[in-house]
Design an enzyme around this catalytic site. Sequence first.
Site, PDB file in Angstrom:
ATOM      1  N   GLU A   1      18.313 -12.891  18.485  1.00 18.91           N
ATOM      2  CA  GLU A   1      17.552 -11.666  18.762  1.00 18.91           C
ATOM      3  C   GLU A   1      18.441 -10.435  18.656  1.00 18.91           C
ATOM      4  O   GLU A   1      19.651 -10.535  18.440  1.00 18.91           O
ATOM      5  CB  GLU A   1      16.966 -11.720  20.180  1.00 18.91           C
ATOM      6  CG  GLU A   1      15.533 -12.213  20.260  1.00 18.91           C
ATOM      7  CD  GLU A   1      14.510 -11.164  19.825  1.00 18.91           C
ATOM      8  OE1 GLU A   1      14.918 -10.117  19.273  1.00 18.91           O
ATOM      9  OE2 GLU A   1      13.308 -11.395  20.016  1.00 18.91           O
TER      10      GLU A   1
ATOM     11  N   ARG B   1      13.281 -12.107  33.673  1.00 22.69           N
ATOM     12  CA  ARG B   1      14.604 -11.710  33.191  1.00 22.69           C
ATOM     13  C   ARG B   1      14.461 -10.508  32.276  1.00 22.69           C
ATOM     14  O   ARG B   1      13.380 -10.220  31.754  1.00 22.69           O
ATOM     15  CB  ARG B   1      15.298 -12.857  32.440  1.00 22.69           C
ATOM     16  CG  ARG B   1      14.641 -13.226  31.109  1.00 22.69           C
ATOM     17  CD  ARG B   1      15.598 -14.036  30.239  1.00 22.69           C
ATOM     18  NE  ARG B   1      14.976 -14.550  29.024  1.00 22.69           N
ATOM     19  CZ  ARG B   1      14.815 -13.854  27.900  1.00 22.69           C
ATOM     20  NH1 ARG B   1      15.198 -12.578  27.846  1.00 22.69           N
ATOM     21  NH2 ARG B   1      14.260 -14.404  26.831  1.00 22.69           N
TER      22      ARG B   1
ATOM     23  N   ASN C   1      14.832  -8.502  28.825  1.00 22.95           N
ATOM     24  CA  ASN C   1      14.511  -8.997  27.489  1.00 22.95           C
ATOM     25  C   ASN C   1      14.885  -7.951  26.435  1.00 22.95           C
ATOM     26  O   ASN C   1      16.027  -7.522  26.364  1.00 22.95           O
ATOM     27  CB  ASN C   1      13.013  -9.355  27.442  1.00 22.95           C
ATOM     28  CG  ASN C   1      12.607 -10.066  26.169  1.00 22.95           C
ATOM     29  OD1 ASN C   1      13.293 -10.997  25.730  1.00 22.95           O
ATOM     30  ND2 ASN C   1      11.513  -9.654  25.568  1.00 22.95           N
TER      31      ASN C   1
ATOM     32  N   ASN D   1       8.567  -5.822  24.872  1.00 25.89           N
ATOM     33  CA  ASN D   1       9.192  -6.113  23.589  1.00 25.89           C
ATOM     34  C   ASN D   1       9.006  -4.939  22.626  1.00 25.89           C
ATOM     35  O   ASN D   1       8.392  -3.925  22.953  1.00 25.89           O
ATOM     36  CB  ASN D   1       8.551  -7.381  22.983  1.00 25.89           C
ATOM     37  CG  ASN D   1       9.565  -8.350  22.443  1.00 25.89           C
ATOM     38  OD1 ASN D   1      10.592  -7.952  21.898  1.00 25.89           O
ATOM     39  ND2 ASN D   1       9.285  -9.636  22.575  1.00 25.89           N
TER      40      ASN D   1
ATOM     41  N   ASP E   1       6.733  -9.183  18.356  1.00 25.94           N
ATOM     42  CA  ASP E   1       8.016  -9.506  18.973  1.00 25.94           C
ATOM     43  C   ASP E   1       8.927  -8.292  18.749  1.00 25.94           C
ATOM     44  O   ASP E   1       8.507  -7.158  18.920  1.00 25.94           O
ATOM     45  CB  ASP E   1       8.580 -10.791  18.363  1.00 25.94           C
ATOM     46  CG  ASP E   1       9.601 -11.473  19.264  1.00 25.94           C
ATOM     47  OD1 ASP E   1      10.486 -10.779  19.800  1.00 25.94           O
ATOM     48  OD2 ASP E   1       9.544 -12.703  19.419  1.00 25.94           O
TER      49      ASP E   1
END
Length: 289
Positions: free
Chosen positions: A16, A99, A101, A148, A198
């Site tokens: 990522e 968490r 991201n 995101n 995403d």
Amino acid sequence: MADYELIWDSRCSVAESPVWDAANRRLLFCDINGRRINALRIDSGERESWDFPDVVGSFGLCASGRFVVAQRHHVVLFDPGSGELTDLTDRVDEPPTNRLNDGKVGPDGAFWIGSMDENTPRQKTASLYRVTPDGRITREESGYAVSNGLAWSPDGRVMYHSDSTAGIIEAWDFDPATGGRSRHRIVARLKNEDGRPDGAATDMDGNYWSAGPSAGCLNCFSPDGTLLHKQAFAVPGPTMPCFADDWLYVTSLREGKPEDILSAFPTLGGLFRTTAPSAGAPVGIFADT
């Protein structure tokens, strides 16, 4: 399908946050669960990696030469030369099953970072934060399941963001001097078959490129939400595009893929690239000096 080339067969669980470091001519990306940041010098092919004590949700470049890094529940500064790790923020006020991201440095010089619920099914307990160089962390938005898709228009005056679970891409008018936002709107709504949003990036034409791992594609939207292109990706599970010089780099994931898919696509979790259709928007730099 664009002609994608495998550049690094890294086989990350979740590769990522690709970041173009133009000053050092390197493409950086993280392996979230592998707790690692990888660097590829695109001219020589030289590779380097740094390991961290906790998950690396995302990261950005700093004016000091350090990286600003989202760990599971707080943000740190990392010096890739010395290996020194410095806490920047206190622990974020999030449920223990959440968490940090996706994150990016904005045109305002702050690190914008979202959180996500790791439960199944995911709950709307995640938030979007703004982190300043003095370590102040402010909750800017809430009510997401998976924050995101952060990206900004080339002039820094539009901010984009998505919720992967809800399948929405949203935008605000953005003040690059203050980080202030106004005029919220929904840009697009995407289902599994469309490619739920995403990670993302913007090009110099102002278009928003969204990775759609649920459909193995990249979706390119105009600023008004018109779908301009749907580009099939080389493997299932693209996670985030990144423009770098004449290239478009895309990370991918292995996590959660069944054995038949892993056998058919053994390079899942790798870093790929293809010729960029446009130059990328400027990369934000964290104003720590």
